[in-house]
Design an enzyme around this catalytic site. Structure first.
Site, PDB file in Angstrom:
ATOM      1  N   PHE A   1       0.855  -1.180   0.000  1.00 44.80           N
ATOM      2  CA  PHE A   1       0.000   0.000   0.000  1.00 44.80           C
ATOM      3  C   PHE A   1       0.900   1.241   0.000  1.00 44.80           C
ATOM      4  O   PHE A   1       1.862   1.313   0.765  1.00 44.80           O
ATOM      5  CB  PHE A   1      -0.884  -0.029   1.238  1.00 44.80           C
ATOM      6  CG  PHE A   1      -2.000   0.974   1.223  1.00 44.80           C
ATOM      7  CD1 PHE A   1      -3.216   0.674   0.635  1.00 44.80           C
ATOM      8  CD2 PHE A   1      -1.828   2.226   1.799  1.00 44.80           C
ATOM      9  CE1 PHE A   1      -4.242   1.605   0.618  1.00 44.80           C
ATOM     10  CE2 PHE A   1      -2.852   3.160   1.780  1.00 44.80           C
ATOM     11  CZ  PHE A   1      -4.064   2.846   1.196  1.00 44.80           C
TER      12      PHE A   1
ATOM     13  N   ASP B   1       1.785  -5.053   8.680  1.00 40.31           N
ATOM     14  CA  ASP B   1       0.620  -4.176   8.539  1.00 40.31           C
ATOM     15  C   ASP B   1      -0.601  -5.082   8.338  1.00 40.31           C
ATOM     16  O   ASP B   1      -0.647  -5.866   7.388  1.00 40.31           O
ATOM     17  CB  ASP B   1       0.848  -3.256   7.328  1.00 40.31           C
ATOM     18  CG  ASP B   1      -0.293  -2.273   7.114  1.00 40.31           C
ATOM     19  OD1 ASP B   1      -1.433  -2.596   7.508  1.00 40.31           O
ATOM     20  OD2 ASP B   1      -0.051  -1.203   6.523  1.00 40.31           O
TER      21      ASP B   1
ATOM     22  N   TYR C   1     -11.106   0.820  10.501  1.00 33.64           N
ATOM     23  CA  TYR C   1     -12.303   1.237   9.748  1.00 33.64           C
ATOM     24  C   TYR C   1     -12.634   0.281   8.607  1.00 33.64           C
ATOM     25  O   TYR C   1     -13.621   0.474   7.917  1.00 33.64           O
ATOM     26  CB  TYR C   1     -12.176   2.673   9.238  1.00 33.64           C
ATOM     27  CG  TYR C   1     -10.913   2.983   8.453  1.00 33.64           C
ATOM     28  CD1 TYR C   1     -10.790   2.587   7.135  1.00 33.64           C
ATOM     29  CD2 TYR C   1      -9.860   3.680   9.034  1.00 33.64           C
ATOM     30  CE1 TYR C   1      -9.633   2.869   6.423  1.00 33.64           C
ATOM     31  CE2 TYR C   1      -8.703   3.964   8.339  1.00 33.64           C
ATOM     32  CZ  TYR C   1      -8.597   3.551   7.023  1.00 33.64           C
ATOM     33  OH  TYR C   1      -7.456   3.822   6.320  1.00 33.64           O
ATOM     34  N   LYS C   2     -11.808  -0.750   8.393  1.00 33.51           N
ATOM     35  CA  LYS C   2     -12.097  -1.726   7.330  1.00 33.51           C
ATOM     36  C   LYS C   2     -12.912  -2.876   7.931  1.00 33.51           C
ATOM     37  O   LYS C   2     -14.042  -2.650   8.340  1.00 33.51           O
ATOM     38  CB  LYS C   2     -10.788  -2.161   6.676  1.00 33.51           C
ATOM     39  CG  LYS C   2     -10.122  -0.987   5.924  1.00 33.51           C
ATOM     40  CD  LYS C   2      -8.750  -1.294   5.353  1.00 33.51           C
ATOM     41  CE  LYS C   2      -8.189  -0.047   4.655  1.00 33.51           C
ATOM     42  NZ  LYS C   2      -6.758  -0.160   4.319  1.00 33.51           N
TER      43      LYS C   2
ATOM     44  N   ARG D   1     -12.348  -4.505  -7.306  1.00 32.87           N
ATOM     45  CA  ARG D   1     -12.099  -5.174  -6.034  1.00 32.87           C
ATOM     46  C   ARG D   1     -13.433  -5.418  -5.315  1.00 32.87           C
ATOM     47  O   ARG D   1     -14.250  -4.512  -5.198  1.00 32.87           O
ATOM     48  CB  ARG D   1     -11.214  -4.239  -5.209  1.00 32.87           C
ATOM     49  CG  ARG D   1     -10.464  -4.894  -4.106  1.00 32.87           C
ATOM     50  CD  ARG D   1      -9.412  -3.957  -3.566  1.00 32.87           C
ATOM     51  NE  ARG D   1     -10.002  -2.752  -2.964  1.00 32.87           N
ATOM     52  CZ  ARG D   1      -9.438  -2.083  -1.963  1.00 32.87           C
ATOM     53  NH1 ARG D   1      -8.294  -2.478  -1.452  1.00 32.87           N
ATOM     54  NH2 ARG D   1     -10.011  -0.991  -1.484  1.00 32.87           N
TER      55      ARG D   1
HETATM   56  C1  LIG Z   1      -5.943   0.997   4.280  1.00 32.55           C
HETATM   57  C2  LIG Z   1      -4.490   0.857   4.470  1.00 32.55           C
HETATM   58  C3  LIG Z   1      -3.748   1.877   5.073  1.00 32.55           C
HETATM   59  C4  LIG Z   1      -4.417   3.151   5.477  1.00 32.55           C
HETATM   60  O1  LIG Z   1      -3.621   4.022   6.165  1.00 32.55           O
HETATM   61  P1  LIG Z   1      -4.280   5.321   6.821  1.00 32.55           P
HETATM   62  O2  LIG Z   1      -3.179   5.974   7.522  1.00 32.55           O
HETATM   63  O3  LIG Z   1      -5.398   4.862   7.695  1.00 32.55           O
HETATM   64  O4  LIG Z   1      -4.850   6.142   5.719  1.00 32.55           O
HETATM   65  C5  LIG Z   1      -2.381   1.663   5.278  1.00 32.55           C
HETATM   66  N1  LIG Z   1      -1.789   0.505   4.891  1.00 32.55           N
HETATM   67  C6  LIG Z   1      -2.497  -0.474   4.300  1.00 32.55           C
HETATM   68  C7  LIG Z   1      -1.808  -1.736   3.892  1.00 32.55           C
HETATM   69  C8  LIG Z   1      -3.859  -0.328   4.061  1.00 32.55           C
HETATM   70  O5  LIG Z   1      -4.546  -1.285   3.456  1.00 32.55           O
END
Ligand SMILES: *Cc1c(COP(=O)(O)O)cnc(C)c1O
Length: 422
Positions: free
Chosen positions: A135, A207, A232-233, A381
């Site tokens: 990400f 992560d 939040y996911k 997705r």
């Molecule tokens: C959704 C996601 C994030 C989101 O990071 P935020 O700081 O909450 O915006 C980070 N890393 C991964 C792998 C994600 O899927």
């Protein structure tokens, strides 16, 4: 244990929903009529109890109890109390977890802490290994920290899990990996990868953004040194709800956060003129916490604590299996390329397809009541959240996708324009 036969007709799907032991949980969520929501991997659905809880925090705790709430309603302890619950969810035995800040900020803190530990023990290690298709924020944060430290650190990116061993070596300090890839849904074997990382002398930061709430986790047993993740996911914490950071027990005494705000202080209300870090997880807090978001998010975490993670995983895999099978049997005449691993062992809880008109196809799907999302390049997705998605949802979603493609509904001009957030 025998696996029930995979549903192949709409009636089979309805029967599978009726037989699903997790089905009653769906009524705990407020989902709009006429919509099939397959984006719980981006923003989880609203737990009904979160409505009452957020009203209570606003009206009673803020409106009536005012500043007294820091003590009376234990606002001060929210990040630690909820963090401990998340620690249970992720199998963080012995370590400490706090719910705070964003995943991005927590990556910064965890990575800086891990680099510092390594700098004390093995100062010649100056490489951070990660994945090119991680990400983006994970990579951006690592780049920014490298530049800030200005001590010769550099990033080494691998293009597939097979390249991990070659990337490891005497110069590697930390490996920063995402458990389930946000685009492809590919799942790392955390125990195996952490063991290889440790054998090479590096530390492992995981992560969990796309795995927490969907996949059984045992981060302590699986050898993670630090983990971060968002709520939040799949945890249904609400838009922008605070993330978490967990520190393994063996690092608690030494792990130092680079953001030494007053909430990380041993005694914040002594208003001392110099910093002294709190013990354990608390030192990974920075400043005043977002109480409304934390309190609302706790409802989603509590809901997950009621559920057997193995049952959740079985259902998640049954849903993604069904999705893949139905696309294969009913949409074979369209150029949809599965980018998610077919082997269930290597898959998270979403399914992704590449399609040359991916963006317009997703817009047309959404206009027809199936909410998934789109990720560059060309990737459709579909998140299958086992707490509230069912087998009939999968059937109906694939049928709608078939209609969008067969009738070329995606060609309409209004589906060609890009929104800011895809
Ligand atoms: C959704 C996601 C994030 C989101 O990071 P935020 O700081 O909450 O915006 C980070 N890393 C991964 C792998 C994600 O899927």
């Amino acid at each position: 244990m025998s696996t029930p036969p995979r549903p192949v007709t709409a009636e089979d799907c309805r029967a599978a929903d009726r037989a699903d032991p997790l089905r009653p949980l769906r009524s705990r969520f407020a989902l709009p009529e006429g919509v099939i929501y397959l984006d719980g991997n981006s923003l989880g659905a609203l737990p009904r109890d979160a409505v009452a809880r957020s009203a209570e925090v606003v009206t009673q705790e803020w409106g009536h109890d005012l500043i007294g709430s820091w003590n009376k309603n234990a606002w001060f302890d929210l990040p630690v109390r909820i963090g401990a619950k998340i620690g249970r969810l992720i199998g963080g035995d012995g370590g400490e977890c706090v719910a705070t800040d964003t995943t991005s900020v927590n990556i910064f803190k965890a990575l800086a802490a891990a680099l510092r530990i390594q700098d004390e023990d093995a100062p010649t290690r100056r490489v951070i290994v990660s994945e090119r298709d991680n990400f983006p924020t994970d990579l951006y944060i690592a780049e920014g920290l490298i530049e800030l430290l200005d001590q010769g650190y550099r990033l080494r990116l691998i293009d597939s899990p097979d390249e991990l061993d070659d990337a490891l070596g005497e110069d590697v300090a930390v490996v920063l990996l995402t458990h389930v890839n946000y685009r492809t849904g590919r799942l790392w074997d955390m125990a195996d990868a952490s063991a290889r990382i440790h054998r090479s002398g590096a530390l492992a930061i995981w992560d969990l953004c796309h795995s927490v709430g969907a996949i059984p986790l045992h981060v302590a047993a699986d050898g993670a040194d630090f983990v971060v993740g968002c709520t939040y996911k799949y945890l249904n914490g609400g838009p922008g709800s605070p993330a978490f950071v967990w520190i393994a027990e063996r690092h608690l005494a030494r792990a130092v956060s680079p953001l030494t705000g007053w909430w990380a202080h041993r005694e914040p209300f002594r208003m001392s003129d110099s910093f002294a870090a709190a013990d354990g997880g608390r030192r990974f807090l920075v400043g005043t916490q977002p109480v409304l978001s934390l309190a609302t998010m706790e409802v989603g975490v509590d809901l997950h604590l009621e559920v057997d993670p193995d049952a959740l995983r079985r259902k998640s895999l049954a849903l993604t299996d069904l999705f893949i099978a139905l696309v294969e049997s009913r949409l074979a005449h369209h150029p949809l390329e599965l980018v998610t691993p077919r082997d269930p062992e290597n898959r998270g809880s979403h399914v992704s397809y590449r399609h040359p008109e991916g963006y317009a196809v997703m817009r047309a799907l959404i206009a027809n009541g199936v909410i998934g999302d789109y990720r560059e390049p060309e990737v459709l997705r579909f998140g299958l959240a086992p707490l509230y998605n069912g087998f009939t949802d999968v059937w109906d979603a694939v049928e709608t996708l078939r209609r969008v493609l067969d009738d070329e509904l995606w060609r309409a001009p209004e589906f060609q324009l890009r929104d800011t957030v895809t």
